[in-house]
Enzyme design. Sequence first.
Site, PDB file in Angstrom:
ATOM      1  N   ASP A 119       0.870  -1.179   0.000  1.00 16.21           N
ATOM      2  CA  ASP A 119       0.000   0.000   0.000  1.00 16.21           C
ATOM      3  C   ASP A 119       0.905   1.225   0.000  1.00 16.21           C
ATOM      4  O   ASP A 119       1.972   1.202   0.624  1.00 16.21           O
ATOM      5  CB  ASP A 119      -0.915   0.013   1.237  1.00 16.21           C
TER       6      ASP A 119
ATOM      7  N   LYS B  97      -0.465   2.992   7.177  1.00 14.76           N
ATOM      8  CA  LYS B  97      -1.214   1.727   7.180  1.00 14.76           C
ATOM      9  C   LYS B  97      -0.252   0.545   7.271  1.00 14.76           C
ATOM     10  O   LYS B  97      -0.461  -0.388   8.046  1.00 14.76           O
ATOM     11  CB  LYS B  97      -2.016   1.586   5.867  1.00 14.76           C
TER      12      LYS B  97
ATOM     13  N   GLU C 263     -14.743  -8.350  -7.243  1.00 14.77           N
ATOM     14  CA  GLU C 263     -14.983  -8.744  -5.856  1.00 14.77           C
ATOM     15  C   GLU C 263     -16.436  -8.463  -5.495  1.00 14.77           C
ATOM     16  O   GLU C 263     -16.951  -7.393  -5.793  1.00 14.77           O
ATOM     17  CB  GLU C 263     -14.049  -7.904  -4.969  1.00 14.77           C
ATOM     18  N   PHE C 264     -17.082  -9.418  -4.843  1.00 19.46           N
ATOM     19  CA  PHE C 264     -18.494  -9.220  -4.486  1.00 19.46           C
ATOM     20  C   PHE C 264     -18.733  -9.247  -2.984  1.00 19.46           C
ATOM     21  O   PHE C 264     -19.864  -9.380  -2.534  1.00 19.46           O
ATOM     22  CB  PHE C 264     -19.361 -10.299  -5.153  1.00 19.46           C
TER      23      PHE C 264
ATOM     24  N   ARG D 184     -19.397  -8.570   0.925  1.00 23.95           N
ATOM     25  CA  ARG D 184     -20.137  -7.563   1.702  1.00 23.95           C
ATOM     26  C   ARG D 184     -19.370  -7.261   2.973  1.00 23.95           C
ATOM     27  O   ARG D 184     -18.849  -8.195   3.614  1.00 23.95           O
ATOM     28  CB  ARG D 184     -21.503  -8.112   2.139  1.00 23.95           C
TER      29      ARG D 184
ATOM     30  N   ALA E  43     -36.959  -2.424   3.503  1.00 22.93           N
ATOM     31  CA  ALA E  43     -37.178  -0.979   3.330  1.00 22.93           C
ATOM     32  C   ALA E  43     -36.464  -0.223   4.432  1.00 22.93           C
ATOM     33  O   ALA E  43     -36.225  -0.764   5.514  1.00 22.93           O
ATOM     34  CB  ALA E  43     -38.666  -0.687   3.370  1.00 22.93           C
TER      35      ALA E  43
ATOM     36  N   GLY F 231     -26.269   2.856   1.602  1.00 21.54           N
ATOM     37  CA  GLY F 231     -25.066   3.680   1.740  1.00 21.54           C
ATOM     38  C   GLY F 231     -23.852   2.791   1.558  1.00 21.54           C
ATOM     39  O   GLY F 231     -23.926   1.761   0.892  1.00 21.54           O
TER      40      GLY F 231
ATOM     41  N   CYS G 139     -19.677   1.205  -1.688  1.00 25.06           N
ATOM     42  CA  CYS G 139     -19.828   0.646  -3.042  1.00 25.06           C
ATOM     43  C   CYS G 139     -21.094   1.077  -3.771  1.00 25.06           C
ATOM     44  O   CYS G 139     -21.007   1.681  -4.842  1.00 25.06           O
ATOM     45  CB  CYS G 139     -19.788  -0.873  -2.975  1.00 25.06           C
TER      46      CYS G 139
ATOM     47  N   LYS H 159     -24.348   0.357   7.851  1.00 22.19           N
ATOM     48  CA  LYS H 159     -25.213  -0.804   8.092  1.00 22.19           C
ATOM     49  C   LYS H 159     -24.694  -1.501   9.344  1.00 22.19           C
ATOM     50  O   LYS H 159     -23.733  -1.026   9.964  1.00 22.19           O
ATOM     51  CB  LYS H 159     -25.216  -1.743   6.880  1.00 22.19           C
TER      52      LYS H 159
HETATM   53  C1  UDX Z   1     -22.147  -4.154  -1.424  1.00 25.52           C
HETATM   54  C2  UDX Z   1     -22.515  -5.403  -2.225  1.00 25.52           C
HETATM   55  O1  UDX Z   1     -23.538  -6.117  -1.528  1.00 25.52           O
HETATM   56  C3  UDX Z   1     -21.293  -6.267  -2.428  1.00 25.52           C
HETATM   57  O2  UDX Z   1     -21.616  -7.396  -3.244  1.00 25.52           O
HETATM   58  C4  UDX Z   1     -20.210  -5.438  -3.124  1.00 25.52           C
HETATM   59  O3  UDX Z   1     -19.043  -6.173  -3.309  1.00 25.52           O
HETATM   60  C5  UDX Z   1     -19.909  -4.184  -2.296  1.00 25.52           C
HETATM   61  O4  UDX Z   1     -21.114  -3.454  -2.095  1.00 25.52           O
HETATM   62  P1  UDX Z   1     -21.715  -3.569   1.147  1.00 25.52           P
HETATM   63  O5  UDX Z   1     -21.388  -2.188   0.707  1.00 25.52           O
HETATM   64  O6  UDX Z   1     -20.836  -4.235   2.151  1.00 25.52           O
HETATM   65  O7  UDX Z   1     -21.750  -4.577  -0.129  1.00 25.52           O
HETATM   66  O8  UDX Z   1     -23.176  -3.510   1.762  1.00 25.52           O
HETATM   67  P2  UDX Z   1     -24.606  -4.173   1.476  1.00 25.52           P
HETATM   68  O9  UDX Z   1     -24.834  -5.301   2.400  1.00 25.52           O
HETATM   69  O10 UDX Z   1     -24.802  -4.429   0.037  1.00 25.52           O
HETATM   70  O11 UDX Z   1     -25.564  -2.976   1.924  1.00 25.52           O
HETATM   71  C6  UDX Z   1     -25.500  -1.719   1.247  1.00 25.52           C
HETATM   72  C7  UDX Z   1     -26.484  -0.746   1.820  1.00 25.52           C
HETATM   73  O12 UDX Z   1     -27.811  -1.118   1.504  1.00 25.52           O
HETATM   74  C8  UDX Z   1     -26.451  -0.592   3.344  1.00 25.52           C
HETATM   75  O13 UDX Z   1     -26.554   0.769   3.650  1.00 25.52           O
HETATM   76  C9  UDX Z   1     -27.673  -1.346   3.818  1.00 25.52           C
HETATM   77  O14 UDX Z   1     -28.172  -0.819   5.016  1.00 25.52           O
HETATM   78  C10 UDX Z   1     -28.633  -1.104   2.661  1.00 25.52           C
HETATM   79  N1  UDX Z   1     -29.656  -2.147   2.499  1.00 25.52           N
HETATM   80  C11 UDX Z   1     -29.280  -3.419   2.180  1.00 25.52           C
HETATM   81  C12 UDX Z   1     -31.004  -1.816   2.608  1.00 25.52           C
HETATM   82  O15 UDX Z   1     -31.354  -0.671   2.865  1.00 25.52           O
HETATM   83  N2  UDX Z   1     -31.935  -2.797   2.393  1.00 25.52           N
HETATM   84  C13 UDX Z   1     -31.594  -4.070   2.076  1.00 25.52           C
HETATM   85  O16 UDX Z   1     -32.514  -4.888   1.894  1.00 25.52           O
HETATM   86  C14 UDX Z   1     -30.234  -4.394   1.968  1.00 25.52           C
END
Ligand code: UDX
Length: 405
Positions: free
Chosen positions: A30, A35, A138-139, A141, A240, A245, A248, A308
């Site tokens: 990095d 870091k 990458e997927f 969470r 809902a 946020g 990503c 979240k």
């Molecule tokens: C997301 C994708 O899910 C992941 O595949 C990708 O690699 C990176 O972006 P992440 O940012 O960790 O992952 O969060 P995620 O679990 O997707 O939630 C995103 C936002 O959506 C959060 O703010 C969460 O509170 C909100 N959310 C999620 C909802 O409001 N309702 C839902 O049903 C699901």
Amino acid sequence: MKIGVVGLGFVGLVTATVLADQGNYITCIDIDGEKVEKLNRGDLYIYEPGLSELFIKNKGRMYFSTKYAELEENDVTFVSVPTPTVKGKIDLSYVGDAVMSIASADGDTVIALKSTVVPGTARNFSSKIGRKMISNPEFLREGAAIHDTEKPDRIVIGGENEDYIDLVKKVWRFTESPILKTTNENAELIKYASNAFLATKISFINEIANLCEKVPGTDVNVVAEGMGMDHRIGKEFLRAGIGYGGSCLPKDTKAIVGYSKEKEAELRIVSSAIKVNDERVPHAVDIIEREIGNLRNKKIYVLGISFKNNTNDIRESKSLELVQSLEKKGAEVRVYDPLINKVDGMSFVNEKGECSDADCIVVASEWEEFASDELYEEGKKVIDLRRIVDLKVYPSVKGIGIYYE
Ligand code: UDX
């Protein structure tokens, strides 16, 4: 195997740690010296359930440095540097710097892009460095990152050179997950289309929530439950709330819409999903105002500030935006969060109970521990903006996405 990981943010650190746990030797680079120093001391600067234990267990196989020159004779080097969206357009400068530096440091390594990039990026950089590259989006969470890296739903490998593809497959074979082998461009677009679809699903249910608020006898949670029973729809991502946020979905939806406009094929549904998402916090403020009247000098107690549950990440947090909007209207806001007790300019309490004088309690992120609490029985106004409280158990709590007289 000998593996390089460049960019030690969330994705890079989790990837490096999980791959070290599989017995690989990982050189982690990095450009941020602070870091790297922290990691060398064993100090993890991100919170992710289970990561700290896994990191300590495997630190012996991980080497951290700021110097690309340390990247020697790796089989594969993953790039997981940020790709911010600036004025609706993806900024590829970090990816470009990383790819060029890796290519000049390690003549043979297969370069695999994990960073989210627009279609054509790998091909462009391949021609600059004179070496084919692999796209391996990458997927994972946040909050479930180790599980998602060890057992992903799928692994997407885009590229043209079969030997390179085989090497990247070899890295991930322990997961036993299905592999989709395709072009670089398909792989790049799969990532954006997936995130855009997830964002759209959330905005879709949030619009249904708005409708429920106008229709007597409806409740968005029950509507989502019934929809989710259809396996073609699925029950995930139909919660809902105050919108999506994080690091990503907001940036990726904007980037892919900007890209689609450039290609004169605007993704109008995704554009609308962004618009709906932008309206969630103002709508939540309206709901709170309707419950307790003018917000000036009202004491509001907000539960949860991260974007979240199960994370201490506040990037693009809707809860943070909510607090700022409430304060702008003159409210005195105090925040409780299970992992965070400091954000510049905000007042925090250390215990959930410290809110005896609150005019209103607002549930703003979906931590399990906010689903039930004695607080909700004390006769105060409570508004659940994430619909995690069981309203049959706590009938006085008001939820977003329900009709009230
Ligand atoms: C997301 C994708 O899910 C992941 O595949 C990708 O690699 C990176 O972006 P992440 O940012 O960790 O992952 O969060 P995620 O679990 O997707 O939630 C995103 C936002 O959506 C959060 O703010 C969460 O509170 C909100 N959310 C999620 C909802 O409001 N309702 C839902 O049903 C699901």
